[in-house]
Write a protein that holds these residues in place. Sequence first.
Motif, PDB file in Angstrom:
ATOM      1  N   GLY A  57       0.811  -1.310  -0.056  1.00 10.80           N
ATOM      2  CA  GLY A  57       0.076  -0.110   0.093  1.00 10.80           C
ATOM      3  C   GLY A  57       0.827   1.059   0.041  1.00 10.80           C
ATOM      4  O   GLY A  57       2.174   1.222  -0.014  1.00 10.80           O
ATOM      5  N   LEU A  58       0.299   2.442  -0.140  1.00  8.72           N
ATOM      6  CA  LEU A  58       0.507   3.564  -0.070  1.00  8.72           C
ATOM      7  C   LEU A  58      -0.084   4.471   1.109  1.00  8.72           C
ATOM      8  O   LEU A  58      -1.233   4.698   0.869  1.00  8.72           O
ATOM      9  N   TRP A  59       0.573   4.569   2.182  1.00  4.50           N
ATOM     10  CA  TRP A  59      -0.011   4.843   3.393  1.00  4.50           C
ATOM     11  C   TRP A  59       0.363   6.470   3.860  1.00  4.50           C
ATOM     12  O   TRP A  59       1.534   6.618   4.230  1.00  4.50           O
ATOM     13  N   PRO A  60      -0.472   7.357   3.983  1.00  2.00           N
ATOM     14  CA  PRO A  60      -0.409   8.817   4.526  1.00  2.00           C
ATOM     15  C   PRO A  60       0.015   8.686   6.116  1.00  2.00           C
ATOM     16  O   PRO A  60      -0.453   7.965   6.794  1.00  2.00           O
ATOM     17  N   ASN A  61       0.932   9.229   6.378  1.00  2.00           N
ATOM     18  CA  ASN A  61       1.541   9.124   7.750  1.00  2.00           C
ATOM     19  C   ASN A  61       1.756  10.662   7.967  1.00  2.00           C
ATOM     20  O   ASN A  61       2.313  11.588   7.436  1.00  2.00           O
ATOM     21  N   ASN A  70      -9.501   6.283   6.901  1.00  2.00           N
ATOM     22  CA  ASN A  70     -10.704   6.348   6.729  1.00  2.00           C
ATOM     23  C   ASN A  70     -11.301   7.718   7.083  1.00  2.00           C
ATOM     24  O   ASN A  70     -12.246   8.248   7.460  1.00  2.00           O
ATOM     25  N   CYS A  71     -10.657   8.545   6.142  1.00  2.00           N
ATOM     26  CA  CYS A  71     -10.731  10.012   6.297  1.00  2.00           C
ATOM     27  C   CYS A  71     -12.214  10.545   5.321  1.00  2.00           C
ATOM     28  O   CYS A  71     -12.536  11.571   5.730  1.00  2.00           O
ATOM     29  N   ASP A  72     -12.763   9.819   4.309  1.00  2.00           N
ATOM     30  CA  ASP A  72     -13.855  10.153   3.806  1.00  2.00           C
ATOM     31  C   ASP A  72     -14.659   8.985   3.539  1.00  2.00           C
ATOM     32  O   ASP A  72     -14.568   8.212   2.406  1.00  2.00           O
ATOM     33  N   ARG A  73     -15.725   8.588   4.336  1.00  2.00           N
ATOM     34  CA  ARG A  73     -16.524   7.557   4.067  1.00  2.00           C
ATOM     35  C   ARG A  73     -17.559   7.496   2.972  1.00  2.00           C
ATOM     36  O   ARG A  73     -18.294   6.781   2.592  1.00  2.00           O
ATOM     37  N   GLN A  74     -17.577   8.834   2.407  1.00  2.00           N
ATOM     38  CA  GLN A  74     -18.624   9.123   1.293  1.00  2.00           C
ATOM     39  C   GLN A  74     -17.850   8.898  -0.038  1.00  2.00           C
ATOM     40  O   GLN A  74     -18.516   8.878  -0.797  1.00  2.00           O
ATOM     41  N   ASN A  75     -16.516   8.669   0.013  1.00  7.59           N
ATOM     42  CA  ASN A  75     -15.782   8.407  -1.328  1.00  7.59           C
ATOM     43  C   ASN A  75     -15.274   6.889  -1.286  1.00  7.59           C
ATOM     44  O   ASN A  75     -14.166   6.610  -1.234  1.00  7.59           O
ATOM     45  N   ASP A  76     -16.301   6.012  -1.457  1.00  5.59           N
ATOM     46  CA  ASP A  76     -16.002   4.648  -1.550  1.00  5.59           C
ATOM     47  C   ASP A  76     -15.162   4.324  -2.933  1.00  5.59           C
ATOM     48  O   ASP A  76     -15.173   5.038  -3.833  1.00  5.59           O
ATOM     49  N   PHE A  77     -14.538   3.185  -2.594  1.00  2.94           N
ATOM     50  CA  PHE A  77     -13.678   2.645  -3.756  1.00  2.94           C
ATOM     51  C   PHE A  77     -14.585   2.348  -5.069  1.00  2.94           C
ATOM     52  O   PHE A  77     -15.837   1.770  -4.913  1.00  2.94           O
ATOM     53  N   ASP A  78     -14.112   2.764  -5.931  1.00  2.00           N
ATOM     54  CA  ASP A  78     -14.843   2.387  -7.392  1.00  2.00           C
ATOM     55  C   ASP A  78     -14.218   1.688  -8.485  1.00  2.00           C
ATOM     56  O   ASP A  78     -13.149   2.578  -8.829  1.00  2.00           O
ATOM     57  N   VAL A  79     -14.451   0.611  -8.756  1.00  2.00           N
ATOM     58  CA  VAL A  79     -13.277  -0.237  -9.556  1.00  2.00           C
ATOM     59  C   VAL A  79     -13.532   0.461 -11.027  1.00  2.00           C
ATOM     60  O   VAL A  79     -12.423   0.261 -11.723  1.00  2.00           O
ATOM     61  N   ARG A  80     -14.451   1.000 -11.387  1.00  2.00           N
ATOM     62  CA  ARG A  80     -14.542   1.660 -12.726  1.00  2.00           C
ATOM     63  C   ARG A  80     -13.421   2.825 -13.008  1.00  2.00           C
ATOM     64  O   ARG A  80     -12.995   3.102 -13.706  1.00  2.00           O
ATOM     65  N   HIS A 109      -9.854  -1.770   0.312  1.00  2.00           N
ATOM     66  CA  HIS A 109      -9.407  -1.631   1.679  1.00  2.00           C
ATOM     67  C   HIS A 109      -8.521  -0.363   1.648  1.00  2.00           C
ATOM     68  O   HIS A 109      -8.454   0.443   2.601  1.00  2.00           O
ATOM     69  N   GLU A 110      -7.385  -0.703   0.590  1.00  2.00           N
ATOM     70  CA  GLU A 110      -6.422   0.011   0.715  1.00  2.00           C
ATOM     71  C   GLU A 110      -6.921   1.768   0.455  1.00  2.00           C
ATOM     72  O   GLU A 110      -6.388   2.729   1.122  1.00  2.00           O
ATOM     73  N   TRP A 111      -7.924   1.935  -0.535  1.00  3.00           N
ATOM     74  CA  TRP A 111      -8.339   3.321  -0.642  1.00  3.00           C
ATOM     75  C   TRP A 111      -9.171   3.815   0.325  1.00  3.00           C
ATOM     76  O   TRP A 111      -8.932   4.808   0.843  1.00  3.00           O
ATOM     77  N   ASP A 112      -9.906   2.972   0.992  1.00  2.00           N
ATOM     78  CA  ASP A 112     -11.077   3.476   1.932  1.00  2.00           C
ATOM     79  C   ASP A 112     -10.012   3.817   3.159  1.00  2.00           C
ATOM     80  O   ASP A 112     -10.458   4.945   3.568  1.00  2.00           O
ATOM     81  N   LYS A 113      -9.265   2.769   3.481  1.00  2.00           N
ATOM     82  CA  LYS A 113      -8.608   3.125   4.773  1.00  2.00           C
ATOM     83  C   LYS A 113      -7.398   4.381   4.531  1.00  2.00           C
ATOM     84  O   LYS A 113      -7.201   5.251   5.383  1.00  2.00           O
ATOM     85  N   THR A 116      -8.316   7.576   1.197  1.00  2.00           N
ATOM     86  CA  THR A 116      -9.249   8.583   1.230  1.00  2.00           C
ATOM     87  C   THR A 116      -8.457   9.806   2.025  1.00  2.00           C
ATOM     88  O   THR A 116      -8.926  11.061   2.028  1.00  2.00           O
ATOM     89  N   CYS A 117      -7.376   9.465   2.672  1.00  5.34           N
ATOM     90  CA  CYS A 117      -6.779  10.310   3.383  1.00  5.34           C
ATOM     91  C   CYS A 117      -5.726  11.162   2.397  1.00  5.34           C
ATOM     92  O   CYS A 117      -4.924  11.911   3.085  1.00  5.34           O
ATOM     93  N   ALA A 118      -5.685  10.901   1.447  1.00  6.72           N
ATOM     94  CA  ALA A 118      -4.802  11.450   0.407  1.00  6.72           C
ATOM     95  C   ALA A 118      -5.277  12.378  -0.623  1.00  6.72           C
ATOM     96  O   ALA A 118      -4.730  12.601  -1.709  1.00  6.72           O
ATOM     97  N   GLU A 119      -6.606  12.180  -0.515  1.00 10.48           N
ATOM     98  CA  GLU A 119      -7.459  12.684  -1.764  1.00 10.48           C
ATOM     99  C   GLU A 119      -7.414  14.143  -2.214  1.00 10.48           C
ATOM    100  O   GLU A 119      -7.734  14.624  -3.318  1.00 10.48           O
ATOM    101  N   SER A 120      -6.843  14.805  -1.193  1.00  5.02           N
ATOM    102  CA  SER A 120      -6.567  16.323  -1.464  1.00  5.02           C
ATOM    103  C   SER A 120      -5.444  16.352  -2.456  1.00  5.02           C
ATOM    104  O   SER A 120      -5.377  17.428  -3.064  1.00  5.02           O
ATOM    105  N   GLN A 121      -4.656  15.465  -2.386  1.00  6.44           N
ATOM    106  CA  GLN A 121      -3.464  15.402  -3.393  1.00  6.44           C
ATOM    107  C   GLN A 121      -3.719  14.208  -4.642  1.00  6.44           C
ATOM    108  O   GLN A 121      -3.297  14.629  -5.896  1.00  6.44           O
ATOM    109  N   LEU A 122      -4.292  13.490  -4.293  1.00  8.65           N
ATOM    110  CA  LEU A 122      -4.340  12.227  -5.487  1.00  8.65           C
ATOM    111  C   LEU A 122      -6.053  11.683  -5.364  1.00  8.65           C
ATOM    112  O   LEU A 122      -6.541  11.154  -4.446  1.00  8.65           O
ATOM    113  N   ASP A 123      -6.738  11.666  -6.510  1.00  8.45           N
ATOM    114  CA  ASP A 123      -7.851  11.076  -6.867  1.00  8.45           C
ATOM    115  C   ASP A 123      -7.906   9.500  -6.604  1.00  8.45           C
ATOM    116  O   ASP A 123      -6.534   9.191  -6.643  1.00  8.45           O
ATOM    117  N   GLN A 124      -8.756   8.625  -6.899  1.00  3.23           N
ATOM    118  CA  GLN A 124      -8.501   7.300  -6.918  1.00  3.23           C
ATOM    119  C   GLN A 124      -7.517   6.958  -7.963  1.00  3.23           C
ATOM    120  O   GLN A 124      -6.765   6.045  -7.667  1.00  3.23           O
TER     121      GLN A 124
END
Length: 221
Positions: A57-61, A70-80, A109-113, A116-124
């Motif tokens: 994984g790529l994990w913000p720290n 789990n910073c944004d529970r509204q932005n679920d992983f979307d395989v598309r 799991h990697e995206w959701d946990k 989402t804590c890096a989405e200010s820099q990186l979208d899915q």
Amino acid sequence: MKALFLLSLSLLAVVSSAKDFDFFYFVQQWPGSYCDTKRSCCYPVTGKPDPIFTIHGLWPNYNDGTYPSNCDRQNDFDVREIEDLEKTMQNYWPTLACPSSNGLKFWGHEWDKHGTCAESQLDQHSYFLSALNLYKKANILKALQDAGIDPDDRYYSVESIKQAIKRGVGFTPGLECNKDESGNQQISEVYLCVDTSGQEFIECPTFPRISCRKEIQFPSF
């Protein structure tokens, strides 16, 4: 009214800062160690992975050793969002969890946990693509084999492993170890640090509290 306004601003600052982070851990795992434990493993539906380090994984720290999750529970992983990356991810980011699967649960799991804590820099899409690009820059297995350290079930010093990776990649790694069914300690994961853009490796501000003996096994796979 003024107090309520100030409180609202304060709460907004807390919510915003909860998504800030200082650097990423880019973590690769050795499948031979993952599978050589009491829990064992299950190969993905695409078959046994190649005997290479794979992405965990790529994990913000944060610099103090803590991390957001789990910073944004509204932005679920979307395989598309990653359809064009899926084949590559099956090769370099496979799941080894049981039961066998196609990897979507693992990536979700990697995206959701973490993602989402890096989405200010990186979208899915950018999040997963960044990890794949970092993987190309850090060939851990080649760095070790260039130093005569092979996945041959032999024991190697932790220091020699770290030095080999630093020579090959250019940055000091952190190592995580696990134990096989006989209690032998093995190299399990390699941590490298990345700037907040998710593009460039940096020296790690801190490492997780990881316990490895002076000599550890590099199991075959």
